[in-house]
Design a protein around this motif. Structure first.
Motif, short mmCIF file in Angstrom:
data_model
loop_
_atom_site.label_atom_id
_atom_site.label_comp_id
_atom_site.label_asym_id
_atom_site.label_seq_id
_atom_site.Cartn_x
_atom_site.Cartn_y
_atom_site.Cartn_z
N MET A 76 4.67 0.95 -10.37
CA MET A 76 5.89 1.76 -10.43
C MET A 76 6.10 2.26 -11.87
O MET A 76 5.77 1.55 -12.82
CB MET A 76 7.11 0.95 -9.98
CG MET A 76 7.12 0.65 -8.49
SD MET A 76 8.73 0.03 -7.89
CE MET A 76 8.72 -1.62 -8.57
N HIS A 120 0.82 -1.22 0.00
CA HIS A 120 0.00 0.00 0.00
C HIS A 120 0.85 1.27 0.00
O HIS A 120 0.35 2.36 0.26
CB HIS A 120 -0.94 -0.02 1.20
CG HIS A 120 -1.90 -1.18 1.19
ND1 HIS A 120 -2.93 -1.28 0.27
CD2 HIS A 120 -1.96 -2.30 1.94
CE1 HIS A 120 -3.59 -2.40 0.48
NE2 HIS A 120 -3.02 -3.05 1.49
N SER A 121 2.13 1.14 -0.31
CA SER A 121 3.02 2.31 -0.38
C SER A 121 2.90 3.00 -1.73
O SER A 121 2.41 2.43 -2.71
CB SER A 121 4.47 1.88 -0.18
OG SER A 121 4.69 1.39 1.12
N LYS A 122 3.40 4.23 -1.78
CA LYS A 122 3.46 4.97 -3.04
C LYS A 122 4.39 4.24 -4.01
O LYS A 122 5.55 3.95 -3.67
CB LYS A 122 3.98 6.38 -2.78
CG LYS A 122 4.00 7.28 -4.02
CD LYS A 122 4.52 8.66 -3.65
CE LYS A 122 4.60 9.56 -4.88
NZ LYS A 122 5.14 10.90 -4.56
N PRO A 123 3.94 3.93 -5.23
CA PRO A 123 4.78 3.15 -6.17
C PRO A 123 5.77 4.02 -6.93
O PRO A 123 5.73 4.12 -8.16
CB PRO A 123 3.74 2.52 -7.10
CG PRO A 123 2.63 3.53 -7.15
CD PRO A 123 2.58 4.15 -5.77
N ASP A 124 6.68 4.64 -6.20
CA ASP A 124 7.62 5.58 -6.85
C ASP A 124 9.02 4.99 -7.04
O ASP A 124 9.93 5.67 -7.50
CB ASP A 124 7.71 6.88 -6.05
CG ASP A 124 8.16 6.68 -4.60
OD1 ASP A 124 8.47 5.52 -4.23
OD2 ASP A 124 8.21 7.66 -3.84
N ARG A 148 10.59 2.48 -2.41
CA ARG A 148 10.29 1.53 -1.33
C ARG A 148 10.04 0.16 -1.94
O ARG A 148 9.09 -0.04 -2.69
CB ARG A 148 9.08 1.98 -0.51
CG ARG A 148 9.02 1.27 0.83
CD ARG A 148 7.87 1.78 1.69
NE ARG A 148 8.20 1.63 3.10
CZ ARG A 148 7.28 1.56 4.07
NH1 ARG A 148 6.00 1.64 3.76
NH2 ARG A 148 7.65 1.42 5.32
#
Length: 354
Positions: free
Chosen positions: A291, A116-120, A123
């Motif tokens: 990403m 559920h993290s930002k797909p940048d 991470r």
């Protein structure tokens, strides 16, 4: 009167890109007289404005350290894999990897956070079958295989059926006969949940082995239990048993997978003994789904180069990491095949979430 035209930087870039002569060169004048430079400069500006460029973020990735989340404790297989990567990451990835520990729920806590993290691309998650294929089949999770982009498999080792070196069973057939003669007497160390737990259940189910399972927190504790004579045997990652095999305190009766190990050529596979067991402990890297493609490509390429680097291979060998690189497509295929096998086994045994 001399016309001293000051060359515009865009105009200079225009001529550099074209490989043409600069119209202000003293070697050759421009046709068309003094007005020509202004025409050329205008053309250069128009060309520069019309040329598409990648966003600055895409061009500079990564421009800060990349976090890699470990869902398990320090000193375990995932940690050792990351430590091997860290030796060359700055040089080949462009930035250092920073490991953080998010333990809990048999790997579910850290996996959930990354899913559920930002797909940048800043991470990532180091994964094993425990949290990626076993957990979603055994428990209710808010993530699945479709929650992640696959980067690469780093390492892989089969599970080995380990007994104490002075145990009375010299091979797997002798162990199986002893179990058949005294059902439910022999004890077997295992993890309470996860990939190795399902591999043990598969072995019991398809091998007709009536064993008493004794749960431990991980491979370290149940290997110690075998060494101490507290349980008769255990199914453990071969890399976790190596130091004890070399010391002569453990013996392997069989391994999972399709082929024998070059370091243990006399240990048969369960498949050879009539028990299909494709399971093993693999370790890989994934990131949250979505990403940016150019960042994902950079990660995949960099990890591929890292796993071929001599310094990485030396560090991996020292740490006991069984390097077995698979590119993203092959890694995902393996994981999905294992997921289907676990799904069928969980349904067959009635072990799924209630």
């Amino acid at each position: 009167m001399h016309n001293h035209h000051r060359q515009d930087p865009l105009e200079r870039r225009f001529f550099a890109n074209r490989g043409d002569r600069d119209p202000h060169s003293t070697q050759e004048g421009a046709r068309g007289g003094p007005a020509a430079p202004r025409v050329v400069a205008a053309a250069a500006i128009a060309l520069a404005l019309a040329t598409p460029t990648l966003p600055a973020a895409a061009q500079s990735y990564p421009d800060k350290p990349i976090e890699i989340v470990n869902s398990f404790s320090p000193g375990g297989t995932s940690d050792l894999n990351i430590r091997a990567l860290e030796t060359v990451a700055s040089r080949l990835l462009g930035q250092p990897l920073v490991q953080t520990f998010k333990q809990g729920g048999g790997g579910i806590t850290g996996s959930t956070e990354v899913a559920h993290s930002k797909p940048d691309g800043y991470r990532l998650l180091i994964v094993t079958s425990g949290e990626l294929t076993a957990a979603p089949n055994l428990a209710k999770t808010t993530y699945s295989l479709d929650s992640f982009d696959f980067v690469a498999q780093l390492s892989s080792t089969p599970y080995g059926l380990a007994v104490k070196s002075d145990a009375p069973w010299k091979d797997f057939d002798a162990f199986r006969r002893a179990i058949a003669e005294q059902p439910d007497k022999h004890t077997f160390g295992t993890a309470p949940r996860g990939g190795v737990y399902l591999a043990v259940q598969h072995l019991i189910r398809h091998g007709g082995l009536r064993l008493r399972l004794v749960p431990y927190g991980g491979s370290g504790p149940y290997i110690t239990a075998v060494l101490g004579g507290h349980v008769d045997a255990a199914l453990a990652p071969v890399t976790s048993t190596e130091q004890h095999l070399k010391a002569g305190t453990l013996r392997l009766l069989a391994i999972t997978g399709d082929t024998r190990l070059k370091d243990h050529p006399n240990v048969p596979t369960l498949k050879e003994l009539g028990l299909e067991s494709p399971f093993g402990l693999w370790v890989g890297i994934v990131g949250p789904k979505g990403m940016p493609p150019e960042r994902l490509d950079h990660l995949r390429d960099a990890v591929g180069r890292i796993t071929r680097d001599p310094d990485y291979l030396k560090a991996a060998e020292k740490l006991g990491v069984a390097v077995a690189y698979l590119p993203a497509g092959e890694f995902e295929k393996r994981v999905r095949e294992e997921d289907r096998a676990f799904k069928g086994l969980v349904k067959e045994l009635g072990l799924g979430p209630k």
